[in-house]
Design a protein around this motif. Structure first.
Motif, PDB file in Angstrom:
ATOM      1  N   LEU A 103      31.347  -1.533  48.659  1.00  0.00           N
ATOM      2  CA  LEU A 103      31.291  -1.252  50.094  1.00  0.00           C
ATOM      3  C   LEU A 103      32.516  -1.821  50.804  1.00  0.00           C
ATOM      4  CD1 LEU A 103      27.517  -1.966  50.854  1.00  0.00           C
ATOM      5  CD2 LEU A 103      28.641   0.263  50.770  1.00  0.00           C
ATOM      6  N   HIS A 104      32.964  -2.983  50.378  1.00  0.00           N
ATOM      7  CA  HIS A 104      34.159  -3.590  50.981  1.00  0.00           C
ATOM      8  C   HIS A 104      35.366  -2.689  50.780  1.00  0.00           C
ATOM      9  CE1 HIS A 104      36.610  -6.710  52.693  1.00  0.00           C
ATOM     10  NE2 HIS A 104      35.623  -7.599  52.633  1.00  0.00           N
ATOM     11  N   ALA A 105      35.504  -2.136  49.582  1.00  0.00           N
ATOM     12  CA  ALA A 105      36.623  -1.225  49.310  1.00  0.00           C
ATOM     13  C   ALA A 105      36.531   0.022  50.182  1.00  0.00           C
ATOM     14  CB  ALA A 105      36.629  -0.849  47.832  1.00  0.00           C
ATOM     15  N   VAL A 106      35.337   0.575  50.314  1.00  0.00           N
ATOM     16  CA  VAL A 106      35.132   1.766  51.141  1.00  0.00           C
ATOM     17  C   VAL A 106      35.541   1.496  52.585  1.00  0.00           C
ATOM     18  CG1 VAL A 106      33.364   3.267  52.151  1.00  0.00           C
ATOM     19  CG2 VAL A 106      33.330   2.763  49.694  1.00  0.00           C
ATOM     20  N   ILE A 107      35.142   0.342  53.109  1.00  0.00           N
ATOM     21  CA  ILE A 107      35.456  -0.012  54.496  1.00  0.00           C
ATOM     22  C   ILE A 107      36.942  -0.275  54.668  1.00  0.00           C
ATOM     23  CG2 ILE A 107      35.068  -1.724  56.308  1.00  0.00           C
ATOM     24  CD1 ILE A 107      32.216  -2.082  55.045  1.00  0.00           C
ATOM     25  N   ASP A 108      37.532  -1.062  53.763  1.00  0.00           N
ATOM     26  CA  ASP A 108      38.954  -1.410  53.868  1.00  0.00           C
ATOM     27  C   ASP A 108      39.857  -0.183  53.756  1.00  0.00           C
ATOM     28  OD1 ASP A 108      38.354  -4.052  54.240  1.00  0.00           O
ATOM     29  OD2 ASP A 108      38.930  -4.712  52.232  1.00  0.00           O
ATOM     30  N   LEU A 109      39.465   0.773  52.935  1.00  0.00           N
ATOM     31  CA  LEU A 109      40.274   1.976  52.725  1.00  0.00           C
ATOM     32  C   LEU A 109      39.968   3.068  53.745  1.00  0.00           C
ATOM     33  CD1 LEU A 109      40.050   2.167  48.825  1.00  0.00           C
ATOM     34  CD2 LEU A 109      42.041   1.489  50.186  1.00  0.00           C
ATOM     35  N   ASP A 110      39.098   2.752  54.715  1.00  0.00           N
ATOM     36  CA  ASP A 110      38.726   3.693  55.772  1.00  0.00           C
ATOM     37  C   ASP A 110      38.178   4.999  55.189  1.00  0.00           C
ATOM     38  OD1 ASP A 110      38.383   4.424  58.416  1.00  0.00           O
ATOM     39  OD2 ASP A 110      40.389   5.277  58.631  1.00  0.00           O
ATOM     40  N   LEU A 111      37.255   4.861  54.239  1.00  0.00           N
ATOM     41  CA  LEU A 111      36.702   6.025  53.553  1.00  0.00           C
ATOM     42  C   LEU A 111      35.276   6.359  53.982  1.00  0.00           C
ATOM     43  CD1 LEU A 111      37.949   5.437  49.879  1.00  0.00           C
ATOM     44  CD2 LEU A 111      38.833   7.062  51.557  1.00  0.00           C
ATOM     45  N   ILE A 112      34.776   5.705  55.025  1.00  0.00           N
ATOM     46  CA  ILE A 112      33.388   5.950  55.420  1.00  0.00           C
ATOM     47  C   ILE A 112      33.172   7.417  55.790  1.00  0.00           C
ATOM     48  CG2 ILE A 112      31.593   5.450  57.113  1.00  0.00           C
ATOM     49  CD1 ILE A 112      32.648   2.585  57.240  1.00  0.00           C
ATOM     50  N   VAL A 134      22.459   6.667  48.537  1.00  0.00           N
ATOM     51  CA  VAL A 134      23.886   6.747  48.846  1.00  0.00           C
ATOM     52  C   VAL A 134      24.107   7.485  50.164  1.00  0.00           C
ATOM     53  CG1 VAL A 134      26.093   7.752  48.109  1.00  0.00           C
ATOM     54  CG2 VAL A 134      24.639   6.566  46.442  1.00  0.00           C
ATOM     55  N   GLU A 135      23.396   8.575  50.377  1.00  0.00           N
ATOM     56  CA  GLU A 135      23.569   9.339  51.613  1.00  0.00           C
ATOM     57  C   GLU A 135      23.119   8.537  52.827  1.00  0.00           C
ATOM     58  OE1 GLU A 135      23.199  13.875  49.801  1.00  0.00           O
ATOM     59  OE2 GLU A 135      21.510  13.002  50.882  1.00  0.00           O
ATOM     60  N   VAL A 136      22.003   7.833  52.711  1.00  0.00           N
ATOM     61  CA  VAL A 136      21.532   6.998  53.818  1.00  0.00           C
ATOM     62  C   VAL A 136      22.526   5.871  54.100  1.00  0.00           C
ATOM     63  CG1 VAL A 136      19.754   5.328  54.507  1.00  0.00           C
ATOM     64  CG2 VAL A 136      19.093   7.538  53.557  1.00  0.00           C
ATOM     65  N   THR A 137      23.093   5.299  53.052  1.00  0.00           N
ATOM     66  CA  THR A 137      24.071   4.229  53.223  1.00  0.00           C
ATOM     67  C   THR A 137      25.292   4.713  53.997  1.00  0.00           C
ATOM     68  OG1 THR A 137      23.378   3.116  51.186  1.00  0.00           O
ATOM     69  CG2 THR A 137      25.589   2.618  52.008  1.00  0.00           C
ATOM     70  N   LEU A 138      25.837   5.852  53.599  1.00  0.00           N
ATOM     71  CA  LEU A 138      27.036   6.376  54.260  1.00  0.00           C
ATOM     72  C   LEU A 138      26.744   6.788  55.698  1.00  0.00           C
ATOM     73  CD1 LEU A 138      28.442   8.446  51.262  1.00  0.00           C
ATOM     74  CD2 LEU A 138      29.342   6.283  52.158  1.00  0.00           C
ATOM     75  N   ALA A 139      25.588   7.398  55.929  1.00  0.00           N
ATOM     76  CA  ALA A 139      25.211   7.777  57.299  1.00  0.00           C
ATOM     77  C   ALA A 139      25.023   6.534  58.167  1.00  0.00           C
ATOM     78  CB  ALA A 139      23.940   8.612  57.286  1.00  0.00           C
ATOM     79  N   ALA A 140      24.422   5.488  57.611  1.00  0.00           N
ATOM     80  CA  ALA A 140      24.234   4.247  58.358  1.00  0.00           C
ATOM     81  C   ALA A 140      25.580   3.615  58.714  1.00  0.00           C
ATOM     82  CB  ALA A 140      23.395   3.266  57.537  1.00  0.00           C
ATOM     83  N   LEU A 141      26.525   3.668  57.790  1.00  0.00           N
ATOM     84  CA  LEU A 141      27.853   3.122  58.059  1.00  0.00           C
ATOM     85  C   LEU A 141      28.560   3.919  59.153  1.00  0.00           C
ATOM     86  CD1 LEU A 141      29.082   2.283  54.442  1.00  0.00           C
ATOM     87  CD2 LEU A 141      28.408   0.658  56.230  1.00  0.00           C
TER      88      LEU A 141
END
Length: 360
Positions: A103-112, A134-141
């Motif tokens: 999740l840290h990598a996703v956030i740092d790389l602006d991939l949300i 996974v879909e709920v996680t990405l939507a929540a982010l």
């Protein structure tokens, strides 16, 4: 005609309410956010305007072709979710560290947003709980971003969303995959999953006790109509409300054994109509400002009768996507690729969404 809607929400009671109307957009005015980030009006007659036809530009190329890092990150999240499922099923210990690192990598790389759009364009299997996680996680982010969460809070929200449903792995597959109406005992068994999730997550130690609290409250609702404790707004953790809202959205847009999926714009309209008293206003506003009414891969019909597919969205104008024309007003495929943008002038506008199955 509402039988399958009731089935979808048989564990969540929704009150009959009026559609959200936080601001009025005069006819012919391009909808925008106000200075406080209030949600945009989303009725069926005032939609975003489209611009001139033009060849594919750099932004659309990026949106249309999935970068390898996005696909790879999605597959890694899926592997992590499947691993969690296997460990819960086998009563093994869960390690949050690997999830947090990804999740840290996703956030740092602006991939949300790219990951969310990629996930929404995938053909999901309703039988796979990891896909839902996974879909709920990405939507929540996406919503967390809309609320201005910093990296620390996004990590906490993402981790909670990723793990909130672990109790479902303790539900027999015969119940989860049943294609007819659940009986009372089966409904009650499913309603027990928040408590099962909380028990599983409480084993992670004192550092992660807040995860158990969030998981227990995901199905609570602001008006007290939720479960398992019937909590009301001040008592419900904000992250639980976010996850509860996006969980409802994802459930709507994905196929279930007892119904077909709902088009994403229609799912958003349903939430606008039915969820006003179920979730805090600021979370609903963030959801509407983060999840476009016409998300990536939505099929739409324009006022000139042409049909196209959304290939890019704009954070600043969530109701004004970029559309690739698939069929012109006479039903013919264009000889060359045509892209219609929303941001230049009000010559064209979306009149309705189209089910892609009707195009085949």
């Amino acid at each position: 005609m509402w039988t399958w809607w009731r089935r979808l929400f048989e564990m969540v009671r929704f009150s009959d309410i009026k559609e959200i109307r936080d601001k009025t957009i005069p006819k012919g005015t391009a909808p925008q956010r106000d200075s406080e980030g209030s949600p945009l009006r989303t009725n069926q007659t005032v939609f975003s305007h489209l611009s001139r036809k033009e060849s594919l530009g750099p932004e659309e190329v990026v949106a249309e072709s999935v970068p390898s890092d996005v696909a790879a990150r999605y597959e890694k999240l899926m592997r992590l979710a499947k691993d969690i499922g296997e460990k819960v099923t086998n009563d093994e210990e869960i390690a949050p560290s690997a999830i947090l690192a990804e999740l840290h990598a996703v956030i740092d790389l602006d991939l949300i947003q790219p990951l969310f759009e990629y996930a929404m364009s995938e053909s999901a299997n309703w039988r796979e709980l990891p896909v839902h996680s996974v879909e709920v996680t990405l939507a929540a982010l996406m919503v967390g971003n809309g609320l201005g969460y910093d990296t620390k809070k996004l990590l906490e929200l993402g981790l909670a969303a990723f793990l909130e449903n672990v109790g479902m792995y303790r539900i027999p597959g015969g119940i989860l995959q049943k294609q007819t109406k659940l009986d009372d005992d089966e409904v009650e068994r499913i309603r027990e999953h928040p408590e099962a999730s909380a028990r599983i997550l409480s084993r992670l130690g004192e550092r992660y006790q807040w995860l158990a609290e969030v998981a227990l409250q995901v199905h609570e609702r602001a008006d007290g109509s939720g479960y398992p404790k019937g909590l009301k707004a001040p008592e419900i953790h904000e992250m639980a409300s976010i996850i509860g809202l996006v969980d409802t959205y994802v459930a709507l847009i994905r196929k279930r054994p007892y119904r077909e999926r709902i088009l994403q714009p229609e799912a958003i309209r349903f939430i606008l109509k039915e969820a006003k008293v179920q979730f805090p206003t600021k979370i609903l506003k963030a959801f509407l400002n983060s999840i476009s009414l016409f998300p990536f891969n939505t099929y739409v019909k324009l006022n000139n009768k042409s049909v196209g597919r959304v290939i890019a969205t704009d954070k600043n104008y969530p109701l004004r996507p970029t559309v690739e024309v698939l069929y012109d007003g006479l039903g013919n495929k264009p000889e060359r690729r045509e892209i219609i943008r929303l941001s230049d002038n009000p010559l064209l506008y979306i009149v309705e969404t189209v089910d892609e199955r009707e195009l085949k």
